[in-house]
Design a protein around this motif. Structure first.
Motif, PDB file in Angstrom:
ATOM      1  N   ARG A 167     -45.241  13.138  -6.059  1.00  0.00           N
ATOM      2  CA  ARG A 167     -44.981  12.380  -4.979  1.00  0.00           C
ATOM      3  C   ARG A 167     -43.417  12.913  -4.696  1.00  0.00           C
ATOM      4  O   ARG A 167     -43.153  13.349  -3.571  1.00  0.00           O
ATOM      5  CB  ARG A 167     -44.794  10.641  -5.368  1.00  0.00           C
ATOM      6  CG  ARG A 167     -44.865   9.829  -3.906  1.00  0.00           C
ATOM      7  CD  ARG A 167     -44.864   8.675  -4.286  1.00  0.00           C
ATOM      8  NE  ARG A 167     -44.270   7.922  -3.504  1.00  0.00           N
ATOM      9  CZ  ARG A 167     -44.416   6.777  -2.148  1.00  0.00           C
ATOM     10  NH1 ARG A 167     -45.435   6.079  -2.704  1.00  0.00           N
ATOM     11  NH2 ARG A 167     -43.243   6.362  -1.983  1.00  0.00           N
ATOM     12  N   SER A 168     -42.689  13.023  -6.070  1.00  0.00           N
ATOM     13  CA  SER A 168     -41.456  12.861  -6.196  1.00  0.00           C
ATOM     14  C   SER A 168     -41.152  14.358  -5.404  1.00  0.00           C
ATOM     15  O   SER A 168     -39.817  14.933  -4.766  1.00  0.00           O
ATOM     16  CB  SER A 168     -40.743  12.745  -7.500  1.00  0.00           C
ATOM     17  OG  SER A 168     -41.596  13.358  -7.589  1.00  0.00           O
TER      18      SER A 168
ATOM     19  N   SER B 274     -47.338   6.707  -0.312  1.00  0.00           N
ATOM     20  CA  SER B 274     -46.598   8.239   0.393  1.00  0.00           C
ATOM     21  C   SER B 274     -47.098   8.353   1.595  1.00  0.00           C
ATOM     22  O   SER B 274     -48.497   7.896   1.876  1.00  0.00           O
ATOM     23  CB  SER B 274     -46.145   9.342   0.033  1.00  0.00           C
ATOM     24  OG  SER B 274     -47.450  10.044  -0.712  1.00  0.00           O
TER      25      SER B 274
ATOM     26  N   ASP C 204     -47.914   1.841  -8.484  1.00  0.00           N
ATOM     27  CA  ASP C 204     -46.885   3.005  -9.377  1.00  0.00           C
ATOM     28  C   ASP C 204     -45.922   2.695  -8.217  1.00  0.00           C
ATOM     29  O   ASP C 204     -44.702   2.465  -9.063  1.00  0.00           O
ATOM     30  CB  ASP C 204     -47.364   3.955  -9.316  1.00  0.00           C
ATOM     31  CG  ASP C 204     -47.717   4.239 -10.722  1.00  0.00           C
ATOM     32  OD1 ASP C 204     -48.198   3.089 -11.404  1.00  0.00           O
ATOM     33  OD2 ASP C 204     -48.609   5.120 -10.739  1.00  0.00           O
ATOM     34  N   ASN C 205     -45.461   2.306  -7.331  1.00  0.00           N
ATOM     35  CA  ASN C 205     -44.686   2.767  -6.214  1.00  0.00           C
ATOM     36  C   ASN C 205     -44.173   1.507  -5.096  1.00  0.00           C
ATOM     37  O   ASN C 205     -43.022   2.281  -4.368  1.00  0.00           O
ATOM     38  CB  ASN C 205     -44.179   4.497  -5.509  1.00  0.00           C
ATOM     39  CG  ASN C 205     -44.691   5.051  -6.354  1.00  0.00           C
ATOM     40  OD1 ASN C 205     -43.987   5.379  -7.791  1.00  0.00           O
ATOM     41  ND2 ASN C 205     -46.082   6.313  -6.671  1.00  0.00           N
ATOM     42  N   GLY C 206     -45.041   1.026  -5.231  1.00  0.00           N
ATOM     43  CA  GLY C 206     -44.693  -0.458  -4.379  1.00  0.00           C
ATOM     44  C   GLY C 206     -45.533   0.195  -2.934  1.00  0.00           C
ATOM     45  O   GLY C 206     -46.178  -0.852  -2.534  1.00  0.00           O
ATOM     46  N   SER C 207     -45.508   1.151  -2.503  1.00  0.00           N
ATOM     47  CA  SER C 207     -45.990   1.647  -1.271  1.00  0.00           C
ATOM     48  C   SER C 207     -46.707   3.146  -1.174  1.00  0.00           C
ATOM     49  O   SER C 207     -46.251   4.064  -1.935  1.00  0.00           O
ATOM     50  CB  SER C 207     -45.570   1.836  -0.181  1.00  0.00           C
ATOM     51  OG  SER C 207     -44.730   2.347   0.069  1.00  0.00           O
TER      52      SER C 207
ATOM     53  N   ASP D 206     -50.805   4.456  -6.031  1.00  0.00           N
ATOM     54  CA  ASP D 206     -49.515   4.714  -5.626  1.00  0.00           C
ATOM     55  C   ASP D 206     -48.850   3.535  -5.258  1.00  0.00           C
ATOM     56  O   ASP D 206     -47.508   3.258  -5.614  1.00  0.00           O
ATOM     57  CB  ASP D 206     -49.867   5.674  -4.448  1.00  0.00           C
ATOM     58  CG  ASP D 206     -49.063   6.539  -4.176  1.00  0.00           C
ATOM     59  OD1 ASP D 206     -47.634   6.514  -4.973  1.00  0.00           O
ATOM     60  OD2 ASP D 206     -48.286   7.382  -3.120  1.00  0.00           O
ATOM     61  N   CYS D 207     -49.988   2.529  -4.865  1.00  0.00           N
ATOM     62  CA  CYS D 207     -48.884   1.084  -4.048  1.00  0.00           C
ATOM     63  C   CYS D 207     -48.444   0.574  -5.737  1.00  0.00           C
ATOM     64  O   CYS D 207     -47.545  -0.324  -5.771  1.00  0.00           O
ATOM     65  CB  CYS D 207     -49.999   0.547  -3.685  1.00  0.00           C
ATOM     66  SG  CYS D 207     -50.255   0.649  -2.031  1.00  0.00           S
TER      67      CYS D 207
ATOM     68  N   LYS E 265     -50.180  14.942 -13.986  1.00  0.00           N
ATOM     69  CA  LYS E 265     -48.760  14.227 -13.272  1.00  0.00           C
ATOM     70  C   LYS E 265     -48.057  15.638 -14.285  1.00  0.00           C
ATOM     71  O   LYS E 265     -48.143  15.799 -15.379  1.00  0.00           O
ATOM     72  CB  LYS E 265     -48.804  13.164 -14.215  1.00  0.00           C
ATOM     73  CG  LYS E 265     -48.083  12.047 -13.424  1.00  0.00           C
ATOM     74  CD  LYS E 265     -48.124  11.169 -14.586  1.00  0.00           C
ATOM     75  CE  LYS E 265     -46.648  10.169 -13.173  1.00  0.00           C
ATOM     76  NZ  LYS E 265     -46.719   9.867 -11.707  1.00  0.00           N
TER      77      LYS E 265
END
Ligand SMILES: NC(=O)C1=CN([C@@H]2O[C@H](COP(=O)(O)OP(=O)(O)OC[C@H]3O[C@@H](n4cnc5c(N)ncnc54)[C@H](OP(=O)(O)O)[C@@H]3O)[C@@H](O)[C@H]2O)C=CC1
Ligand SMILES: CC(C)=CCC[C@@H](C)[C@H]1CC=C2C3=C(CC[C@@]21C)[C@@]1(C)CC[C@H](O)C(C)(C)[C@@H]1CC3
Length: 598
Positions: free
Chosen positions: A460-461, A398, A393-396, A390-391, A215
């Protein structure tokens, strides 16, 4: 042999006869079209063949010997003693592989052709017999155009023999019964030194890949900052979790559910039995983890993400310990159970490559199990943990992550639901089970092949892929998968039953070993079509990661090197097995993996 007036031979035009085809080692049924000097015989397949008188007999006559053999025996012992409906095989080859086995011991294989025990076909090997070159070439050149080389009767039985499809491979096969495993003279992988270096480099690569690309950073060429504390590599929770996972997979594999099938014939002439319940293990494993994570609220995804390196290190220690036990076990194994490529006498080399071919604990096959269960299913579990994380940390998750995980899910699902196909692969039939495969199965596959998924979660970003590009990548993956699946299926079906209706249109050539080689269909396109499909998929799995960093491209780069090396290794083995028949195949199908490139 009495001759008709003029130049005509004894068998009359229109008469039904049997023709002996030297390179195929079988008799085929046909009808005489012409009988001047040589016979022109129309086969049941519609092809015609030109053969000299000594290769043509009446159908009623015993075909238990090759013509040469028959003649020489008949002088000394009288002729036609073997029962009818038998085909005696022999070799007319001049291949180096064959020549080296100049002892030409007579071997007999009995093949159940139908449920009636009386109807059996006996194949055996006799001494090399000379046939004039011109005729041999004529007959040989007919080979590729003759899809089914045994008589129509054998072919018909083969395609209806559903109970015992595997028995049909034996009708073209001569199985060496008790050949001693030779000493390995030519070492691969740079011998013992190369093996030792690889055993140090591969674990180091797993560790480096992890610490250089996590990360917030991904720098492959900079000197990594490796933590020096032991807990960065080992902890009891990870060890317990890994061992629990392994034992659970063993228990699932031992469930008395699923078909039992037979593998390819071994050197001893026997076949090993394998229970197929990989699909069940896959579904049960994933369903249990999903329930545990989603309904019982065990934080499995977070645990796997946090203990990724500790799990990988436990797997490294475990696979190395297992390899030591396997090596010690192999040293007490019967000679014909050994791996001919891992029998050099060098402890390091044989430990690396695997001294025994198919180590088992009773009927539990360790190589087959490790190849498909803990590591392969573990890879999907790690991927799914990345999606779950990922869900969280980020809601859904990518889209690129979903695409990669979805494509890899399909790959593993396919492997487990076509588990039987693995039995005809290089690993199962020819690779010993040593450190290389144990490490590959248990460490490399789960912890290196999941690199793209972990990268897409950690970065992801910074990953932006247009939806159209994702569709194109999906398409590339599906093309790769299609080639991979069809090519593997073609070869697998052919090896199990060369007369199977789905592949009976394919052309093949005979080899001195009795096995045939496909030369049309996917295997006539390139010599390793399955590798081509696999490589396309490998590229498709890295494309969603973009081109900013190198580590997510590690997989396709390594994979290309692995497959090129593997193709060369396999070709070497095939040249030894099939002699000049392999060279003829290479002449006909020029490229290995990518047409006009390699
Ligand atoms: N994801 C990964 O990391 C890896 C995946 N793979 C995949 O595993 C699969 C199996 O690969 P692998 O075991 O290496 O090799 P193959 O499945 O290609 O098996 C090789 C064997 O097939 C037989 N064969 C070769 N040519 C012919 C022919 N023309 N007609 C009939 N039989 C032929 C020979 O064995 P015989 O004649 O004795 O039957 C040869 O030894 C492939 O799809 C590959 O892509 C492989 C390595 C790594
Ligand atoms: C660098 C290193 C340690 C190499 C060892 C190579 C192994 C990782 C691979 C050798 C052959 C493999 C196969 C698969 C996974 C990778 C290894 C073990 C495989 C199980 C993947 C899924 C496919 O569908 C397959 C079943 C055809 C395939 C068989 C070969």
């Amino acid at each position: 042999m009495p001759k008709s007036p003029g130049n005509a031979l004894a068998r009359q035009v229109g008469e039904h006869v049997r023709v002996y085809i030297p390179d195929t080692d079988v008799w085929v049924d046909g009808k005489v079209l012409d009988n001047h000097a040589k016979y022109t015989v129309e086969l049941k397949t519609g092809k015609t063949i030109i053969a000299p008188g000594r290769q043509v007999t009446k159908p009623s006559r015993s075909q238990s010997k090759s013509p040469a053999r028959s003649r020489s025996r008949s002088r000394s012992r009288g002729r036609g003693k073997s029962p009818p409906r038998t085909a005696k095989t022999k070799s007319a080859t001049t291949s180096p592989a064959r020549r080296s086995r100049s002892t030409s011991r007579s071997r007999t294989t009995t093949i159940p052709m139908t449920s009636t025990p009386a109807k059996k076909t006996t194949l055996s090997e006799t001494k090399t017999y000379k046939i004039d070159k011109e005729v041999k070439d004529e007959v040989r050149s007919l080979g590729p155009d003759t899809p089914t080389r045994t008589s129509a009767r054998l072919a018909a039985m083969a395609s209806t023999n559903k109970q015992q499809p595997e028995s049909m491979t034996a009708d073209i096969k001569q199985m060496p019964r008790s050949e001693k495993v030779r000493k390995t003279m030519q070492k691969e992988f740079g011998g013992a030194f190369g093996a030792l270096t690889t055993m140090l480099m591969l674990p180091a690569t797993v560790i480096l890949l992890y610490f250089t690309c996590t990360k917030g950073k991904c720098v492959f060429f900079k000197r990594p900052e490796l933590p020096l504390q032991l807990h960065a590599y080992f902890n009891w929770q990870a060890t317990a979790a890994y061992m629990g996972w392994f034992v659970a997979q063993v228990l699932l594999a031992l469930l008395p559910i699923g078909r039992i099938v037979q593998g390819q014939p071994l050197r001893s002439g026997n076949r090993l039995s394998y229970r197929l319940n990989g699909g069940l293990a896959f579904v049960v494993s994933l369903a249990s983890l999903v329930v545990a994570q989603m309904y019982l609220k065990y934080p499995i995804a977070a645990f796997v993400y946090r203990n990724y390196m500790q799990l990988a290190c436990t797997a490294m220690v475990f696979s190395t310990l297992m390899s030591v036990i396997l090596y010690l076990k192999a040293r007490r194994a019967a000679n014909n159970a050994l791996n001919p490529y891992g029998n050099s006498g060098s402890h390091i080399y044989d430990f690396f490559l695997g001294h025994e071919l198919n180590p088992r604990i009773r009927s539990f096959d360790l190589k087959f199990f490790c190849e498909l269960r803990p590591g392969l299913i573990g890879w999907v579990v790690i991927n799914m943990c990345m999606v779950a994380k990922d869900c969280q940390d980020n809601g859904s998750p990518s889209y690129p992550l979903l695409l990669v995980v979805g494509c890899q899910f399909l790959y593993v699902f396919d492997a487990l639901f076509h588990e039987e196909s693995v039995l005809t692969t290089f690993d199962i039939t020819q690779e010993g089970f040593g450190w290389m495969l144990a490490f590959g199965d248990l460490v490399w596959v789960p912890f290196v092949y999941s690199l793209q998924a972990r990268y897409l979660l950690d970065h992801r970003s910074s990953v932006h892929v247009h939806n159209y590009a994702l569709v194109a990548i999906l398409l590339l993956n599906m093309i790769g998968f299609w080639i991979f699946r069809l090519a593997n299926k073609e070869k697998d079906t052919f090896r199990k039953n060369p007369h199977h209706p789905s592949i009976s249109h394919l052309k093949s050539i005979a080899t001195p070993s009795g096995k045939r080689l496909l030369i049309s269909g996917w295997w006539g396109f390139v010599r390793k079509p399955n590798y081509l499909g696999d490589l396309l998929m490998a590229v498709a799995w890295s494309l969603p990661c973009g081109f900013r960093h190198l580590p997510p491209w590690f997989y396709p780069i390594y994979f290309a090197v692995l497959l090129v090396h593997r193709a060369i290794r396999d070709e070497h083995a095939c040249r030894q097995k099939y002699g000049d028949a392999w060279d003829r195949y290479c002449e006909k199908v020029k490229y290995r993996i990518v047409p006009y490139v390699f």
